[in-house]
Design a protein around this motif. Sequence first.
Motif, mmCIF file in Angstrom:
data_model
loop_
_atom_site.group_PDB
_atom_site.id
_atom_site.type_symbol
_atom_site.label_atom_id
_atom_site.label_comp_id
_atom_site.label_asym_id
_atom_site.label_seq_id
_atom_site.Cartn_x
_atom_site.Cartn_y
_atom_site.Cartn_z
ATOM 1 N N PHE A 110 -9.592 27.035 6.083
ATOM 2 C CA PHE A 110 -8.983 25.617 6.608
ATOM 3 C C PHE A 110 -10.588 24.750 6.968
ATOM 4 O O PHE A 110 -10.429 23.625 7.048
ATOM 5 N N ARG A 111 -11.634 25.604 7.028
ATOM 6 C CA ARG A 111 -12.568 24.876 7.460
ATOM 7 C C ARG A 111 -13.626 24.394 6.345
ATOM 8 O O ARG A 111 -14.636 23.595 6.454
ATOM 9 N N HIS A 112 -13.305 24.702 5.005
ATOM 10 C CA HIS A 112 -13.760 24.585 3.980
ATOM 11 C C HIS A 112 -13.620 22.853 3.464
ATOM 12 O O HIS A 112 -14.474 22.336 2.828
ATOM 13 N N LYS A 113 -12.473 22.406 4.148
ATOM 14 C CA LYS A 113 -12.088 20.958 3.612
ATOM 15 C C LYS A 113 -12.827 20.204 4.856
ATOM 16 O O LYS A 113 -12.736 20.308 6.013
ATOM 17 N N SER A 114 -13.432 18.964 4.453
ATOM 18 C CA SER A 114 -14.234 18.170 5.423
ATOM 19 C C SER A 114 -13.646 16.663 4.854
ATOM 20 O O SER A 114 -13.877 16.272 3.806
ATOM 21 N N TYR A 115 -13.124 15.921 6.047
ATOM 22 C CA TYR A 115 -12.876 14.608 5.721
ATOM 23 C C TYR A 115 -14.032 13.851 5.891
ATOM 24 O O TYR A 115 -13.726 12.487 5.722
#
Length: 148
Positions: A110-115
């Motif tokens: 879940f930390r791999h996605k960055s907005y």
Amino acid sequence: MTSILVLNGPNLNLLGTRQPEIYGSTTLAEIEAICDMAGAIHGASVTCLQSNHEGELVEAIHAARGVHDAIVMNAGAYTHTSIAIMDAIKSTGTPTIELHLSNIHAREPFRHKSYIAPVAVGQICGFGADGYRLAIEAALAYLDQMPS
Ligand code: DQA
């Protein structure tokens, strides 16, 4: 004088005692001193701000327009959730360097996605507190090569 805003998001006020095995033992106050020094070496001024509130971070990004030349932002957990922060960066257009103490890509999925990443100049992560110095230097180098 070039002006950089360093914005820290939720829970980063706890640095020093918060999961030091992941985030290190440097406190936020020490990081802010590192940022001041990194700017001063290059003749730039640095303003630091931390908030645990998404809306306050959005407002700080709005207020930076025309005041600061670039933003170094560790959005903490909002990195992975906040369309509002992404939109604020995109809408105001202040060049923004995304920063994380830990290597978010080597952690939970879940930390791999960055907005933030799609609207940032670039991302620095995994270098601990030294990442703030690297990010300020990256911001200044980016501003230097921007056409005036
Ligand atoms: C962080 C990484 C985020 O995933 C986390 O939620 C943080 C800190 C970092 O600096 O490594 O709060 O942004």
